[in-house]
Every structure is written in structure tokens, then in C-alpha cells.
Scaffold this motif. Sequence first.
Motif, PDB file in Angstrom:
ATOM      1  N   ASN A   1       0.713  -1.248   0.084  1.00 44.85           N
ATOM      2  CA  ASN A   1       0.036   0.088  -0.222  1.00 44.85           C
ATOM      3  C   ASN A   1       0.780   1.220  -0.026  1.00 44.85           C
ATOM      4  O   ASN A   1       2.133   1.111   0.281  1.00 44.85           O
ATOM      5  N   GLN A   2       0.250   2.312   0.042  1.00 49.09           N
ATOM      6  CA  GLN A   2       0.922   3.758  -0.059  1.00 49.09           C
ATOM      7  C   GLN A   2       0.541   4.439   1.090  1.00 49.09           C
ATOM      8  O   GLN A   2       1.092   5.602   1.146  1.00 49.09           O
TER       9      GLN A   2
ATOM     10  N   GLY B   1       3.121   2.026  -7.012  1.00 49.34           N
ATOM     11  CA  GLY B   1       1.988   2.394  -6.620  1.00 49.34           C
ATOM     12  C   GLY B   1       1.169   3.154  -7.500  1.00 49.34           C
ATOM     13  O   GLY B   1       0.479   2.978  -7.990  1.00 49.34           O
TER      14      GLY B   1
ATOM     15  N   LYS C   1      -2.339   2.087  -5.117  1.00 53.09           N
ATOM     16  CA  LYS C   1      -2.363   1.164  -3.962  1.00 53.09           C
ATOM     17  C   LYS C   1      -3.037   1.895  -2.630  1.00 53.09           C
ATOM     18  O   LYS C   1      -2.233   2.134  -1.735  1.00 53.09           O
TER      19      LYS C   1
ATOM     20  N   ALA D   1       5.717   5.132   3.535  1.00 50.50           N
ATOM     21  CA  ALA D   1       5.684   3.949   2.498  1.00 50.50           C
ATOM     22  C   ALA D   1       6.781   4.506   1.408  1.00 50.50           C
ATOM     23  O   ALA D   1       6.892   5.630   0.763  1.00 50.50           O
TER      24      ALA D   1
ATOM     25  N   ILE E   1       7.334   3.594  -2.072  1.00 49.33           N
ATOM     26  CA  ILE E   1       6.807   2.724  -3.301  1.00 49.33           C
ATOM     27  C   ILE E   1       7.831   2.690  -4.526  1.00 49.33           C
ATOM     28  O   ILE E   1       7.382   2.620  -5.756  1.00 49.33           O
TER      29      ILE E   1
ATOM     30  N   THR F   1      10.197   5.096  -4.784  1.00 49.03           N
ATOM     31  CA  THR F   1      10.583   6.719  -4.922  1.00 49.03           C
ATOM     32  C   THR F   1      12.020   6.814  -4.154  1.00 49.03           C
ATOM     33  O   THR F   1      12.790   7.862  -4.484  1.00 49.03           O
TER      34      THR F   1
ATOM     35  N   ILE G   1       0.260   9.742   3.534  1.00 45.50           N
ATOM     36  CA  ILE G   1       0.458   8.750   2.735  1.00 45.50           C
ATOM     37  C   ILE G   1       1.544   9.073   1.482  1.00 45.50           C
ATOM     38  O   ILE G   1       1.887  10.169   1.570  1.00 45.50           O
ATOM     39  N   ALA G   2       2.098   7.812   0.862  1.00 46.98           N
ATOM     40  CA  ALA G   2       2.854   8.253  -0.447  1.00 46.98           C
ATOM     41  C   ALA G   2       1.992   8.575  -1.396  1.00 46.98           C
ATOM     42  O   ALA G   2       1.632   7.848  -2.417  1.00 46.98           O
ATOM     43  N   GLY G   3       1.615   9.882  -1.672  1.00 50.58           N
ATOM     44  CA  GLY G   3       0.478  10.275  -2.562  1.00 50.58           C
ATOM     45  C   GLY G   3       0.592  12.016  -2.682  1.00 50.58           C
ATOM     46  O   GLY G   3       0.970  12.675  -1.852  1.00 50.58           O
TER      47      GLY G   3
ATOM     48  N   GLY H   1       4.626  12.972   0.347  1.00 51.31           N
ATOM     49  CA  GLY H   1       5.151  11.842   1.143  1.00 51.31           C
ATOM     50  C   GLY H   1       6.604  12.314   2.088  1.00 51.31           C
ATOM     51  O   GLY H   1       6.685  12.652   3.175  1.00 51.31           O
TER      52      GLY H   1
END
Length: 711
Positions: free
Chosen positions: A213-214, A244, A248, A468, A470, A472, A507-509, A513
Motif C-alpha cells: 500500500n501507499q 503504486g 495502492k 511508504a 513505493i 521513490t 500517505i505516499a501520494g 510523502g
Amino acid sequence: MTTATTRSRTAGSAAGTPHTRVEGRDKVTGVARYAADLPFDGLAHGWLVLSTIARGRIRAIDTAPVLAMPGVVAVLDHRNAPRLTTDYVGLLGKPDPTCAVFQHDRVPYLGWPVALVVAETPEQAREAAEALVVHYEQQPHDVDFTAEHPDARAVDGHMPAVTAKGDLEARLAASAVVVDVEYTTPEEHHNPMEPHAATARWDGDRLEVVDSNQGATWVVGELANLFSLDPASVRVRSEHVGGGFGSKGVRVPQVAAVMAAKVLRRPVRVVLTRRQMFSLAGYRSPTVQRIRLGADADGRLRALEHRSQSLTSTVHDFVEPSAGVARVMYDADAHHTANRVVPLDMPTPTWMRAPGEAPGSFALEAALDELAEKCGIDPIELRLRNEPERGPVSGLPFAGRNLRACLLEGARRFGWADRDPRPGLRRDGRWLLGTGTAAASFPAGAAPSTATVTALADGTFTVRIAAADIGTGARTALTLVAADALGVPTDRVRVRIGDSAFGPAMIAGGSMGTRSWAWAVTAAAGELRERLALAGDIPPEGITVRSDTTAAVAALAQKERHSFGAQFAEVAVDTATGEVRVRRMLGIFAAGRIVNPLTARGQFLGGMVWGISMALHEEAVRDRASGGHVGPDLAGYHVATNADVPLIEADWVPDPDPDDPVGIKGIGEIGIVGAAAAVANAVWHATGVRHRSLPIRPSRVLTAAGGAVDA
């Protein structure tokens, strides 16, 4: 990249110097374990059964023959699955009902989850799932996305659906030059290297989920709401995530695995196949965008309208906010934007790298190129003349807007001054050559996060944060940030991430992040240094400090903060075969403090490659008769591969923000913004034909040969 590295580095600091990934060796040697890799005693395997109709109801499910098959232990469907709570507002709004699996007999689209077969092995589960017979009552469906669809409506998403100032029609009528054009982008899918997977295990009333997940904090909140649990009783771990891109979040695998584990009282794992991801992992909606620009003879905008229409499902509203990019990039006396959606019998779209900005920048930046041509002004000069002093819609001052520096540095590096603006003149044998440019922006936001930093007696430090990584390089960036904040070498810092037990974190979004997490880590490390200066010996359990950046983040809301960029592309077009080749690309970005130039460059380049793919290759095609995809796999869905990717350069300009205590801006998404427009503008310069629909595939080049526009 030497110049950028030098500019980014502070003397004696770890941040600003290139570092290989701290977990890199584990990944390339197979030591790193992903969500579907970890062993569990007594593990059972779930396999999803998806609907074969696009709209209707389930009449019956023949479970008895499947339950008699070898290894099968259960079949979950709407008749026997645990009941879920869906009337709540989570971290990112109301939940998509798709996640609330097996709650009713309705089928809203092809690929809707109708059952989960659980068996002792994945092979047994798959065989049984494919043998399960489901009887349907089929109803007419609609998957036809058009600009004229009668059900189109405005929906507020994470930004207002409509903004307006000034008299648009009057300003257009008074303009010396007007551009009124429509652009389209297709349905696009993110398929990260690691498919979606989740393993759930219950221990009494406590739930543990190992997931891809993110954001572990996000997943904990959603699962706690869905299953009516105390969030403190839910733990989610996601130490390694194989990509992601926005897909995710909380998806069917987590919920189905938790359900099955609850019913069977044993661990259950659910992994999506690549084909299932085309139905259950979200995607970027197609768009139809109308741009109207009115300008004086000198190219200064007096009217700007950006209207975008995307699709959503009939079960949940998701808006692809493509008109949002115009609210930042350019101002005009009359400035109108609108995002509308059409509900169709299709899966719900979701966030996909630079949601809104990626398709929106294609339309806006291509329209700017058309305006430059009509005005007889160089495309870069036109953009410079229309640099706003404040946010065109928000009215807020910019904390920093270094787009001008990106455009000028990019033009110098790319050799723009030598460009003949007339199209269709340059040749290399059978190839027509052209160059194009586009501007880019993406918000530089931050969200509250917590982190703990522990000083140990052996002189090392452990950082814990529910971040998270992902792909990066966030784990490595946080190591560098922590080392600098603590004033120690990087080999004395261990960063642990991907565990909700470490406390809430962003979150990673949204390219927020690393910025958000670094803020929390820096705050905790700073306080720990103060405590260590006053302390004597460190006890065996160490000294731990926890930070919470909620109040600090709120203090930055009085200005607009964005990353900016300038994209440049050179293409070669063979009008006899329709082939388009990108020969070189350059991206120059203003993206705040660059923590790790090595992984930062990878993020920029990855976005630019995706821009090539968006411009020339990616297009998910739906069959109107079935409501499903034509070729829902990586053979039928074309993406750019090695042969399609030329020499690409990415660099950055200094981008300080004295009011920002962290200085980091997100870079995961800015690389794709404007990239497709730069390629499309270059194709026009090569051929004299405007392509307003993506992708610019060979058939479109051949059809448009000899014309002025491929709409």
C-alpha cells in the motif's frame, strides 16, 4: 548532473549528495520481502471471481461443486460474507463501495467482485474460482464516454468543481486572437511491478494485515471503519512496496483477505492477477477538454476557459480534475474552469500519477502553443509574458515561482534559440524533425505526520515512521535527512518504515510523502539532540523522542506552493508509416531542496518516460458490447519500452523558500506534467499537423497526413 548536485549540497551534509538506496542490495538479491512473499503458519489462499456482465444482478451461485474440489475450504459471496459499515468519511473522503465486497447482489460493471474462493494452495484456489458458475440477470449497460453525454454533471472533488471570475464571453469577443479547441485523452492504467496483494491474520479481536500500500495509516483507518474496529486493534505493515502510482490505497484484496481470515480464523492471502488489476486497481479516466483562450495581439491573455469532462462509476464519484492546472499556470481578466463527470457502468477511476495535471497540462499547454502560433510569438516568450503574480484563482501569493528560470535554462540547454518556428521544414532523410516545449506545475503540499527517533547506547539511532517507499527512494532520503538533523554519518542511522504501529503519517501520494515525513523526522531529531545535550549516559533502552507536525504544517497555508518545470522534446515523424520517434528530451525543474540527486533524477526521468508513453502509446480500449477492455494485459495495453525512450536529461534550478522549514518539494509527479504536450507540440512543428487526441499513434498520423488538424 554535476551542476545540480553541487547546487543542492550544503557543506558537511548528507542531503544533497548522491546516495544509492539503503535497501538496494536487499532488493536485487531477493532478501527484501513483499506483501505476497512473507510466510505465515496455516496460510490459506483466496482467489477472486469477477463478474462477466457489465450490469445486472446475481441470480444464483453454484458453490456446492466448487466446495467439493480438492483443497477448497470456503466460498465467500454476498450471501455469507461478513457485513461491513460503509457510511463513514475516511482520510480521503467517503469509501468507494467497490471495497465493500460481497454486500449485495448488484453488478455495476464488468469485473465486479462476486465471490472469493479460498483453498489450501493458490493453484487450487484459482482452479476452483475458474470453475465457479455464477448466474446473472443481465441489464443494458452504458460505457460510452462522450462530450455530449446527457448525464454529465459537476461534482466537487478535492477541489471546487467550478471557478469563475470576469465576463468570459465579453473578453473573448474583445480579444484580438482567440483559440477555441477540444482535446481528448484516453483511459490509462497504472500497472506497478508488484501486483496488489494482502495477507490478513486475526488474533482474537486484533487484526494484522501485511499489504502492498501507499500508506499504512490510511489502510488502518479504512479497515477499522469498514469492520467497526478500534483503530488501535489494527496493525498494517508494508515494508517494501513495488510501485503504486496512486493505485495502492484500500482495495479489494485487503478487505477480501480480512473477511476470509475472520470467517476461517486462519491467515488468508489474496493477490490480484495482472488482468484483474485492470478492473480492481483503478485507472486514469479519459477526458474531453475544451480550452478557450483570448489574447491581445502581443499574446497577453484576457480570457481563459478550461472545461474538462471525465467519467466516474455509478457507485462512487471520482473526479479527474484536469481543469485544475489552469488555476495555477496562467491568469486572465476572465478566468473560468470546470470539472464535470459522467457516471458510466465502469470501474471507479482513481488517482494516477499527477491526477488532473497530467491530462490537463496536455490540453492547456498544447492550446498555449496554438495561441503562440496564431500570435506569431515564440512559445517560451508567450509563457513568460503570461506569468501571474499571484494564484489566478486563489489570489494567494506564490511562496516561490521559478518557472521563468526553468524555461530560460531549458531553452539555453536545449538550443531553442536556433529553432526555426515554421513547421515542416527540417528533415533527416525520410524523417520530418520538430521541437516542442511545455510548462509544468504540481502542488507542494504537506500533511501532519508523527515520527520517533531513538538514540541507542551504541551510538546509533533508529527512526520509526509509518512512511511508504513505493520505489521513490523515500527510505534513503529519510536516512539522509535524519543524519543531517542528528549531526551524524548516515551509517549510524537506521530508518524503519511501513508499519502503522509507528504512529500516524502521511500517505505516499500527491508528491507530499517525503516532504511530510522529513518534517516529522527533522522535528523529532532536533528535540532529541537537545535532550542528549542535557543527558548523561544513554540507558540500555535508549532515549526516544516523538514528534507531531500538525501545528507546524498548518502555519504554511497562507501561500501557494508548487514545483514547476519546463519540458522540451525533439521528435522525428515518418509520414509514410505514421511512426513518431522521440529523439531527445530535456526537463528542467524547480522542486525545492533536492535531498538525494541520484533518486531524484530517477523520479524526474520516470515521469518524463511516462509522458512519452502517454503521448504515443497508452490507450485502454473498451468494447461497447461487453463493457470490458480489449486486451486487459501488458501485451494489449501498450507502454513505452527501451526502444521508445531516447536520451533524456533532467536537471533542476535553485528553488529556495525561506519561509519553509523543510524546503523539500515533491518530485514524484512533476516529471510527467507537460511532457506529453511537449511531444505533441514537437509533432506539430515537425509536420504542421495538430494532434489534439492522445495517443499520437501511427494510424492518426497517417489519417492526418496532408491536413492541418487531427482531432
